[in-house]
Design a protein around this motif. Structure first.
Motif, short mmCIF file in Angstrom:
data_model
loop_
_atom_site.label_atom_id
_atom_site.label_comp_id
_atom_site.label_asym_id
_atom_site.label_seq_id
_atom_site.Cartn_x
_atom_site.Cartn_y
_atom_site.Cartn_z
N ILE A 108 0.85 -1.20 0.19
CA ILE A 108 0.10 0.12 0.01
C ILE A 108 0.94 1.21 -0.22
N LEU A 109 0.48 2.18 -0.76
CA LEU A 109 1.26 3.43 -0.76
C LEU A 109 0.56 4.56 0.31
N LEU A 110 1.72 5.00 1.21
CA LEU A 110 1.20 5.62 2.31
C LEU A 110 2.23 6.97 2.61
N ARG A 111 1.34 7.75 2.98
CA ARG A 111 2.29 9.13 3.45
C ARG A 111 3.13 8.66 4.71
N VAL A 112 4.21 9.18 4.85
CA VAL A 112 5.06 8.79 6.00
C VAL A 112 4.36 9.14 7.16
N LYS A 113 3.67 10.43 7.32
CA LYS A 113 3.16 11.10 8.46
C LYS A 113 1.90 9.93 8.90
N ASP A 114 1.43 9.28 7.94
CA ASP A 114 0.27 8.23 8.29
C ASP A 114 0.84 7.03 8.84
N LEU A 115 2.28 6.73 8.96
CA LEU A 115 2.52 5.46 9.40
C LEU A 115 2.36 5.50 11.05
N GLY A 116 2.11 6.65 11.59
CA GLY A 116 2.10 6.82 13.00
C GLY A 116 3.36 6.65 13.88
N LEU A 117 4.48 7.02 13.25
CA LEU A 117 5.79 6.81 13.70
C LEU A 117 6.20 8.21 14.38
N GLY A 118 5.58 9.33 14.14
CA GLY A 118 5.95 10.71 14.52
C GLY A 118 6.65 11.35 13.75
#
Length: 103
Positions: free
Chosen positions: A11-21
């Motif tokens: 899945i292609l995700l924005r880094v900020k949507d990974l939930g890692l801060g």
């Protein structure tokens, strides 16, 4: 059916949507394991299934017990990206690199 078998999915995700801060609008390809696994029928599986159905054993009622195999990563890969302040970051073992039925 092949779509239902344990396999690597993306899945292609924005880094900020990974939930890692991390503050980053950059997109990364996140890989994960999904799908089903055939149930094995070993003596262990048959006994555990019977014990769970019987459910008059108090210690079994208090625990979460899963009797079948599940689709899990067998190894991982690192993912690198640029944040909004133009700094590089590498997150170790973020994405699955291989999948298998475990358990």
């Amino acid at each position: 059916m092949e779509d239902r078998e344990c396999r690597l999915k993306t899945i292609l995700l924005r880094v900020k949507d990974l939930g890692l801060g991390y503050d980053s609008e950059e997109t990364v390809l996140f890989k994960y394991c999904g799908g089903g696994c055939p149930r094995s029928r070993t003596n262990h599986d048959l006994t555990l299934s019977r014990l769970l159905q019987k459910s008059d054993l108090p210690f079994l009622l208090e625990e979460k017990i899963f009797g079948g195999p599940c689709c899990r990563p067998t190894h991982y890969e690192d993912v690198a990206f640029l944040d909004d302040s133009h700094r590089w970051h590498t997150v170790e073992k973020l994405s699955a690199a291989g999948c298998s039925c475990v358990g």
